[in-house]
Write a protein that holds these residues in place. Sequence first.
Motif, PDB file in Angstrom:
ATOM      1  N   UNK A  31       8.841  10.364   2.257  1.00 11.26           N
ATOM      2  CA  UNK A  31       8.845  10.147   0.804  1.00 11.26           C
ATOM      3  C   UNK A  31       7.885  11.127   0.138  1.00 11.26           C
ATOM      4  N   UNK A  32       7.972  11.268  -1.153  1.00 14.85           N
ATOM      5  CA  UNK A  32       7.086  12.172  -1.896  1.00 14.85           C
ATOM      6  C   UNK A  32       5.627  11.733  -1.820  1.00 14.85           C
ATOM      7  N   UNK A  33       5.369  10.481  -1.492  1.00 16.16           N
ATOM      8  CA  UNK A  33       3.990   9.975  -1.438  1.00 16.16           C
ATOM      9  C   UNK A  33       3.186  10.537  -0.262  1.00 16.16           C
ATOM     10  N   UNK A  34       3.845  10.971   0.808  1.00 18.84           N
ATOM     11  CA  UNK A  34       3.129  11.478   1.985  1.00 18.84           C
ATOM     12  C   UNK A  34       2.502  12.826   1.659  1.00 18.84           C
ATOM     13  N   UNK A  35       1.191  12.936   1.865  1.00 15.92           N
ATOM     14  CA  UNK A  35       0.455  14.167   1.579  1.00 15.92           C
ATOM     15  C   UNK A  35      -0.139  14.813   2.825  1.00 15.92           C
ATOM     16  N   UNK A  36      -0.196  14.075   3.939  1.00 16.43           N
ATOM     17  CA  UNK A  36      -0.816  14.610   5.146  1.00 16.43           C
ATOM     18  C   UNK A  36      -0.023  14.169   6.379  1.00 16.43           C
ATOM     19  N   UNK A  37       0.226  15.139   7.260  1.00 17.81           N
ATOM     20  CA  UNK A  37       0.828  14.854   8.560  1.00 17.81           C
ATOM     21  C   UNK A  37      -0.222  15.237   9.590  1.00 17.81           C
ATOM     22  N   UNK A  38      -0.665  14.276  10.370  1.00 24.66           N
ATOM     23  CA  UNK A  38      -1.788  14.459  11.286  1.00 24.66           C
ATOM     24  C   UNK A  38      -1.497  15.335  12.488  1.00 24.66           C
TER      25      UNK A  38
ATOM     26  N   UNK B 262       0.846  -1.197   0.000  1.00 26.03           N
ATOM     27  CA  UNK B 262       0.000   0.000   0.000  1.00 26.03           C
ATOM     28  C   UNK B 262       0.887   1.255   0.000  1.00 26.03           C
ATOM     29  N   UNK B 263       0.485   2.267  -0.757  1.00 28.46           N
ATOM     30  CA  UNK B 263       1.208   3.532  -0.824  1.00 28.46           C
ATOM     31  C   UNK B 263       0.993   4.307   0.477  1.00 28.46           C
ATOM     32  N   UNK B 264       2.068   4.736   1.121  1.00 30.69           N
ATOM     33  CA  UNK B 264       1.977   5.504   2.368  1.00 30.69           C
ATOM     34  C   UNK B 264       1.694   6.958   2.017  1.00 30.69           C
ATOM     35  N   UNK B 265       0.487   7.440   2.360  1.00 29.85           N
ATOM     36  CA  UNK B 265       0.078   8.790   2.001  1.00 29.85           C
ATOM     37  C   UNK B 265      -0.120   9.708   3.201  1.00 29.85           C
ATOM     38  N   UNK B 266      -0.055   9.162   4.422  1.00 30.65           N
ATOM     39  CA  UNK B 266      -0.323   9.996   5.599  1.00 30.65           C
ATOM     40  C   UNK B 266       0.392   9.457   6.830  1.00 30.65           C
ATOM     41  N   UNK B 267       0.584  10.389   7.768  1.00 30.02           N
ATOM     42  CA  UNK B 267       1.049  10.066   9.117  1.00 30.02           C
ATOM     43  C   UNK B 267      -0.140  10.368  10.020  1.00 30.02           C
ATOM     44  N   UNK B 268      -0.594   9.392  10.761  1.00 29.50           N
ATOM     45  CA  UNK B 268      -1.806   9.526  11.574  1.00 29.50           C
ATOM     46  C   UNK B 268      -1.622  10.504  12.732  1.00 29.50           C
ATOM     47  N   UNK B 269      -2.732  11.004  13.253  1.00 29.34           N
ATOM     48  CA  UNK B 269      -2.720  11.831  14.460  1.00 29.34           C
ATOM     49  C   UNK B 269      -1.981  11.083  15.577  1.00 29.34           C
ATOM     50  N   UNK B 270      -1.108  11.777  16.289  1.00 26.90           N
ATOM     51  CA  UNK B 270      -0.384  11.250  17.450  1.00 26.90           C
ATOM     52  C   UNK B 270       0.542  10.066  17.151  1.00 26.90           C
ATOM     53  N   UNK B 271       0.857   9.785  15.910  1.00 26.13           N
ATOM     54  CA  UNK B 271       1.610   8.593  15.524  1.00 26.13           C
ATOM     55  C   UNK B 271       2.956   8.455  16.238  1.00 26.13           C
ATOM     56  N   UNK B 272       3.698   9.534  16.386  1.00 25.22           N
ATOM     57  CA  UNK B 272       5.019   9.499  17.004  1.00 25.22           C
ATOM     58  C   UNK B 272       5.071  10.337  18.278  1.00 25.22           C
ATOM     59  N   UNK B 273       3.958  10.834  18.719  1.00 21.99           N
ATOM     60  CA  UNK B 273       3.882  11.785  19.840  1.00 21.99           C
ATOM     61  C   UNK B 273       4.697  11.294  21.042  1.00 21.99           C
ATOM     62  N   UNK B 274       5.605  12.167  21.503  1.00 25.03           N
ATOM     63  CA  UNK B 274       6.405  11.878  22.688  1.00 25.03           C
ATOM     64  C   UNK B 274       7.557  10.913  22.477  1.00 25.03           C
TER      65      UNK B 274
END
Length: 169
Positions: free
Chosen positions: A64-71, A42-54
């Motif tokens: 990568x260029x495929x990411x269009x949204x950072x939550x 699957x193409x990675x297009x987003x980083x979810x809300x709170x994905x790396x928080x803390x």
Amino acid sequence: MNNENSSLFLYDNINAMTCQITGVKKDAKGIIEIPELSPNGHLVVAIANNAFKGNLKISGIVFPESVQKIGHAAFENCKNLTQVTFPKELNSIGNKAFKRCDLKEIVLPKVSSRDFAAFSYNSDAVIIIDQEINYVKSHAFNGCKKILCSIDNEVMEKSAKANRLDETI
């Protein structure tokens, strides 16, 4: 981009072809590259809300260029995060996405939407804005000390002159 590190991340499918990263496994540290494809293709297009928080183990992120949204709050309080390499264009960077990190330089990509306090309290960061933008939401850079702008957008130039911001840029 090499997808060897794709197993370091947690994924959530958005549809039959795309997914978002929802987190990272404990052994991820240092500078990490977000893969363009998940292990199941699957193409990675987003980083979810709170994905790396803390997260205190990561020091850098390469998108990568495929990411269009950072939550929202995706990297909030990642206090050892010092460098980020964004894709050339993004649809959105969420509220508090990089709040209270230790970024040294933020080179903003062309972004359709930057939300409230997206980069606030990166006090030592040099923020470079040289893309065509129409506005920046309230407190996006609150607590940041150095903002360098190259305004080449006619709307922003008129706004800056009207608000006498051109003298501080």
